[in-house]
Motif scaffolding. Structure first.
Motif, PDB file in Angstrom:
ATOM      1  N   MET A   1       0.839  -1.210   0.000  1.00 26.21           N
ATOM      2  CA  MET A   1       0.000   0.000   0.000  1.00 26.21           C
ATOM      3  C   MET A   1       0.873   1.260   0.000  1.00 26.21           C
ATOM      4  SD  MET A   1      -2.813  -1.427  -0.272  1.00 26.21           S
ATOM      5  CE  MET A   1      -3.235  -3.151  -0.149  1.00 26.21           C
ATOM      6  N   ARG A   2       1.968   1.220   0.766  1.00 28.05           N
ATOM      7  CA  ARG A   2       2.867   2.392   0.781  1.00 28.05           C
ATOM      8  C   ARG A   2       3.404   2.646  -0.623  1.00 28.05           C
ATOM      9  NH1 ARG A   2       4.058   1.031   5.916  1.00 28.05           N
ATOM     10  NH2 ARG A   2       5.511  -0.586   5.295  1.00 28.05           N
ATOM     11  N   ALA A   3       3.831   1.543  -1.288  1.00 26.29           N
ATOM     12  CA  ALA A   3       4.393   1.689  -2.635  1.00 26.29           C
ATOM     13  C   ALA A   3       3.345   2.256  -3.597  1.00 26.29           C
ATOM     14  CB  ALA A   3       4.903   0.337  -3.135  1.00 26.29           C
ATOM     15  N   ALA A   4       2.077   1.978  -3.341  1.00 27.55           N
ATOM     16  CA  ALA A   4       1.012   2.477  -4.227  1.00 27.55           C
ATOM     17  C   ALA A   4       0.508   3.852  -3.782  1.00 27.55           C
ATOM     18  CB  ALA A   4      -0.143   1.472  -4.250  1.00 27.55           C
ATOM     19  N   GLY A   5       1.156   4.458  -2.783  1.00 31.63           N
ATOM     20  CA  GLY A   5       0.757   5.794  -2.312  1.00 31.63           C
ATOM     21  C   GLY A   5      -0.545   5.795  -1.529  1.00 31.63           C
ATOM     22  N   LEU A   6      -0.879   4.635  -0.900  1.00 27.50           N
ATOM     23  CA  LEU A   6      -2.136   4.537  -0.146  1.00 27.50           C
ATOM     24  C   LEU A   6      -1.853   4.477   1.356  1.00 27.50           C
ATOM     25  CD1 LEU A   6      -3.819   1.757  -2.356  1.00 27.50           C
ATOM     26  CD2 LEU A   6      -4.170   4.223  -2.505  1.00 27.50           C
ATOM     27  N   HIS A   7      -2.848   4.791   2.138  1.00 28.45           N
ATOM     28  CA  HIS A   7      -2.743   4.581   3.589  1.00 28.45           C
ATOM     29  C   HIS A   7      -4.102   4.181   4.160  1.00 28.45           C
ATOM     30  CE1 HIS A   7      -4.178   8.588   5.441  1.00 28.45           C
ATOM     31  NE2 HIS A   7      -4.675   8.470   4.238  1.00 28.45           N
ATOM     32  N   ALA A   8      -4.053   3.517   5.337  1.00 26.77           N
ATOM     33  CA  ALA A   8      -5.286   2.949   5.912  1.00 26.77           C
ATOM     34  C   ALA A   8      -6.081   4.029   6.626  1.00 26.77           C
ATOM     35  CB  ALA A   8      -4.934   1.843   6.891  1.00 26.77           C
ATOM     36  N   ILE A   9      -7.412   4.003   6.441  1.00 24.58           N
ATOM     37  CA  ILE A   9      -8.263   4.874   7.262  1.00 24.58           C
ATOM     38  C   ILE A   9      -9.161   4.051   8.188  1.00 24.58           C
ATOM     39  CG2 ILE A   9      -8.252   6.927   5.793  1.00 24.58           C
ATOM     40  CD1 ILE A   9     -10.988   5.962   4.710  1.00 24.58           C
ATOM     41  N   ALA A  10      -9.223   2.739   7.964  1.00 24.16           N
ATOM     42  CA  ALA A  10     -10.022   1.890   8.872  1.00 24.16           C
ATOM     43  C   ALA A  10      -9.662   0.432   8.639  1.00 24.16           C
ATOM     44  CB  ALA A  10     -11.516   2.083   8.620  1.00 24.16           C
ATOM     45  N   THR A  11      -9.867  -0.374   9.699  1.00 22.81           N
ATOM     46  CA  THR A  11      -9.655  -1.818   9.579  1.00 22.81           C
ATOM     47  C   THR A  11     -11.012  -2.504   9.628  1.00 22.81           C
ATOM     48  OG1 THR A  11      -7.459  -1.727  10.545  1.00 22.81           O
ATOM     49  CG2 THR A  11      -8.602  -3.827  10.712  1.00 22.81           C
ATOM     50  N   VAL A  12     -11.313  -3.266   8.603  1.00 26.46           N
ATOM     51  CA  VAL A  12     -12.597  -3.981   8.566  1.00 26.46           C
ATOM     52  C   VAL A  12     -12.519  -5.199   9.484  1.00 26.46           C
ATOM     53  CG1 VAL A  12     -14.204  -5.217   7.055  1.00 26.46           C
ATOM     54  CG2 VAL A  12     -13.023  -3.183   6.219  1.00 26.46           C
ATOM     55  N   MET A  13     -11.412  -5.929   9.413  1.00 28.76           N
ATOM     56  CA  MET A  13     -11.232  -7.080  10.303  1.00 28.76           C
ATOM     57  C   MET A  13      -9.770  -7.533  10.278  1.00 28.76           C
ATOM     58  SD  MET A  13     -12.661 -10.285   8.060  1.00 28.76           S
ATOM     59  CE  MET A  13     -12.031 -11.411   9.251  1.00 28.76           C
ATOM     60  N   ASN A  14      -9.382  -8.268  11.308  1.00 28.42           N
ATOM     61  CA  ASN A  14      -8.084  -8.935  11.303  1.00 28.42           C
ATOM     62  C   ASN A  14      -8.317 -10.406  11.002  1.00 28.42           C
ATOM     63  OD1 ASN A  14      -6.177  -6.817  12.173  1.00 28.42           O
ATOM     64  ND2 ASN A  14      -7.579  -6.728  13.907  1.00 28.42           N
ATOM     65  N   THR A  15      -7.320 -11.038  10.417  1.00 34.43           N
ATOM     66  CA  THR A  15      -7.526 -12.427  10.012  1.00 34.43           C
ATOM     67  C   THR A  15      -6.246 -13.237  10.187  1.00 34.43           C
ATOM     68  OG1 THR A  15      -8.110 -13.852   8.140  1.00 34.43           O
ATOM     69  CG2 THR A  15      -7.010 -11.812   7.605  1.00 34.43           C
ATOM     70  N   GLU A  16      -6.384 -14.539  10.216  1.00 26.46           N
ATOM     71  CA  GLU A  16      -5.235 -15.446  10.168  1.00 26.46           C
ATOM     72  C   GLU A  16      -5.716 -16.787   9.610  1.00 26.46           C
ATOM     73  OE1 GLU A  16      -5.046 -15.665  14.782  1.00 26.46           O
ATOM     74  OE2 GLU A  16      -3.851 -17.356  14.120  1.00 26.46           O
ATOM     75  N   ALA A  17      -4.769 -17.660   9.332  1.00 26.31           N
ATOM     76  CA  ALA A  17      -5.146 -18.970   8.797  1.00 26.31           C
ATOM     77  C   ALA A  17      -5.813 -19.801   9.889  1.00 26.31           C
ATOM     78  CB  ALA A  17      -3.914 -19.693   8.277  1.00 26.31           C
TER      79      ALA A  17
END
Ligand SMILES: Nc1ncnc2c1ncn2[C@@H]1O[C@H](COP(=O)(O)OP(=O)(O)OP(=O)(O)O)[C@@H](O)[C@H]1O
Ligand SMILES: O=P(O)(O)OC[C@H]1O[C@H](OP(=O)(O)OP(=O)(O)O)[C@H](O)[C@@H]1O
Length: 534
Positions: free
Chosen positions: A184-200
């Motif tokens: 996301m940094r490389a694409a010039g984006l940044h987070a404004i919210a987290t929808v959910m956290n996940t794992e396997a």
């Protein structure tokens, strides 16, 4: 190598593994650790396990939830996110979180663009590979902002490279997975919210092909749990003077108890205990501080027979509460991650309250403010119900049969008292709260349902005597609000311990705390997610 023929598959347990992508390599390591032996030729997606009656089926991670959920495959490994995206959460059971494939599904926008919040983005264009989860998330935002028809957020699906969508002019924001944040940094984006956290996660089908696979599923699950647990713990061994031993035991209590062996120098002992890997550096620092010598850390390859130790820990605290203070407990317990983990464990052991109408709320306090006044959250919930909110509240019967006199003084208030707490029929695994809410809709009764904590949370009922004998609050005070078995979409909990220490949870999104005085907020979201807000 020839593909296995249909005859050879008959009667075998089918186990789905991601065929490529982020989870593939770690799954192969897990299978090796659990001694599940197979040889897979280059392009073959079905192969027989040599030392068990199991067939491995290599599938795209995002297809695995449906295969398992529909009973085509018995067991599978995939991401928690794709289970929800495939809407298969009611058709599969999550047996084990696997501690890899950890990442967050986030709302990302151009760093230099005008959009700063989810509210700014609502009504605009979102591109994502998670159209269900993103759709639900923005539908809630649209509802909050009362956007209708054409004003509502447009969600467009693309299969990959989602991060390019804003630069290409396709989207005003994206919803995608983020691990390190590099993409996301490389694409010039940044987070404004987290929808959910996940794992396997390791999942099994709720409609298995054959009942007699159950012992094999349990064996595989237990082996995999052993490999996962071995990755989380190390063994810490050290020498300590007998005088400092009581303090050392508090630093390394082990899972059940540390092993303490005598040394030739009778003033000193050798201690070894399992320690959470991520905490090993801190543990070593604390041991050095109290004079421990020869501190060694060993990694584990595998382990078995690890039990959930809440009950053991509480029993130990009851016997020797004095060296432990509520502060030393709350340092560990109030970490959002630990609260989320405990909530998850308890939710898995909760009878499910089925509520067809998901427009319900709960108002919960965390108790124990020491002022001995009436129960504020119950009073607030009654007021909310009176104002038209549909409340489903979990209570202990004692609070209902002996309400504080100042709470229910007037006749009209007494008449408005909610019906007694609902207990499900003893034979059922879940209960229907819906009927009570429906009755309330069609009659003049208040839309307020109390459900009985001890029935819905049998695990908590077992722990109650231990909790009562502790002279201080524990994490269970904070867990109560997080484990309503009716899973209301909206609830709001806050608690003040000191001015800097607040607990707050929002299911419908994260707002600022009400009085704006908070410097740090412990945030627990759902059962998986957690974090700090400043
Ligand atoms: N960057 C990441 N870090 C950790 N886990 C991730 C990451 N990206 C995805 N995952 C997890 O892996 C799962 C599968 O994602 P992945 O994109 O690797 O699968 P795929 O679509 O089968 O592979 P590919 O992208 O190569 O086509 C996701 O649903 C998520 O749970
Ligand atoms: O935060 P990071 O560590 O950079 O990881 C995030 C990236 O990983 C995933 O993509 P993947 O590489 O699997 O490819 P995809 O875009 O084709 O899905 C995800 O979609 C992000 O693009």
């Amino acid at each position: 190598m020839h593909p296995p023929d249909v005859e050879a598959l008959n009667g075998r347990l089918l186990f789905a593994i991601p065929k490529k992508g982020r989870l593939h390599e770690r799954c192969l390591q897990l299978l090796a650790g659990a001694d599940i032996q197979f040889r897979r030729s280059d392009r073959l997606d079905v192969c027989l396990v040599m030392n068990h009656p199991i067939t491995l089926v290599f599938l795209p991670a995002s297809d695995i939830p449906s295969f398992v959920g529909n009973g085509n495959v018995d067991l599978g490994i995939t991401g928690h996110d794709v289970i929800l995206e495939a809407k298969m959460q009611d058709k599969v059971t999550e047996i084990e979180r696997l501690a890899f494939g950890k990442c967050a599904l986030q709302v990302q926008v151009p760093e230099r663009g005008p959009v700063k919040t989810v509210e700014d983005l609502a009504g605009k264009r979102i591109v994502t590979s998670f159209e269900v989860l993103a759709g639900e998330y923005f539908a809630r935002a649209d509802d909050r902002l009362a956007l209708v028809g054409e004003q509502r957020t447009r969600i467009q699906y693309i299969g990959g490279s989602v991060e390019a969508a804003c630069a290409l002019g396709l989207a005003d924001g994206i919803v995608d997975l983020v691990e390190s944040g590099d993409t996301m940094r490389a694409a010039g984006l940044h987070a404004i919210a987290t929808v959910m956290n996940t794992e396997a996660v390791l999942i099994k089908s709720n409609t298995p092909s054959r009942a007699d696979h159950s012992p094999l599923i349990n064996l595989i699950a237990s082996r995999i749990a052993g490999v996962v647990a071995a990755g989380k713990y190390v063994v810490c061994s050290y020498n300590i003077s007998r005088e400092a031993l009581p303090r050392a035991v508090l630093i390394t209590p082990g899972r059940r108890a540390p092993t303490v062996s005598p040394l030739e120098n009778t003033d000193w002992v050798d201690v070894s205990a399992m320690v959470v890997k991520k905490e090993s550096a801190r543990v070593m620092d604390e041991l050095v501080e109290i004079g421990a010598k020869d501190i060694l850390i060993y990694s584990l390859n595998n382990c078995r027979g690890l039990e959930h130790t809440f009950k053991t820990l509480l029993a130990k605290l009851v016997k020797t509460p004095h060296p432990t203070t509520s502060n030393s407990l709350s340092n560990t317990c109030l970490r959002p991650k630990n609260l989320a983990a405990a909530a998850k464990v308890l939710c898995a052991r909760t009878l499910k309250a089925i509520v067809d109408d998901d427009d319900i709320v709960d108002i919960v306090g965390t108790g124990g403010d020491g002022h001995n006044t009436f129960n504020v959250s119950t009073a607030a919930a009654i007021v909310a119900a009176g104002a038209g909110a549909r409340v489903v509240k979990v209570r202990n019967p004692v609070h209902i049969t002996r309400p504080h006199p100042t709470l229910f003084l007037s006749r009209s208030t007494a008449a408005a008292l909610p019906p007694p707490p609902q207990a499900p029929p003893t034979s059922s695994k879940h209960s229907t709260v819906t009927s009570s809410l429906q009755q309330a809709r069609t009659s003049s009764a208040p839309p307020f349902v109390l459900i009985l904590a001890s029935y819905y949370h049998p695990a908590l009922a077992l722990l109650a005597p231990y909790r009562k004998s502790l002279p201080f609050r524990t994490l269970f005070n904070d867990l109560g609000p997080l484990i309503n078995p009716a899973r209301p979409r909206a609830d709001r909990v806050w608690r003040r311990r000191t001015r800097q220490d607040e607990l707050y949870r929002g299911n419908v999104g994260v707002d600022a705390c009400p009085d704006g005085s908070v410097t740090e907020t412990v945030l627990v979201r759902g059962c998986l997610g957690s974090g700090h807000m400043r």
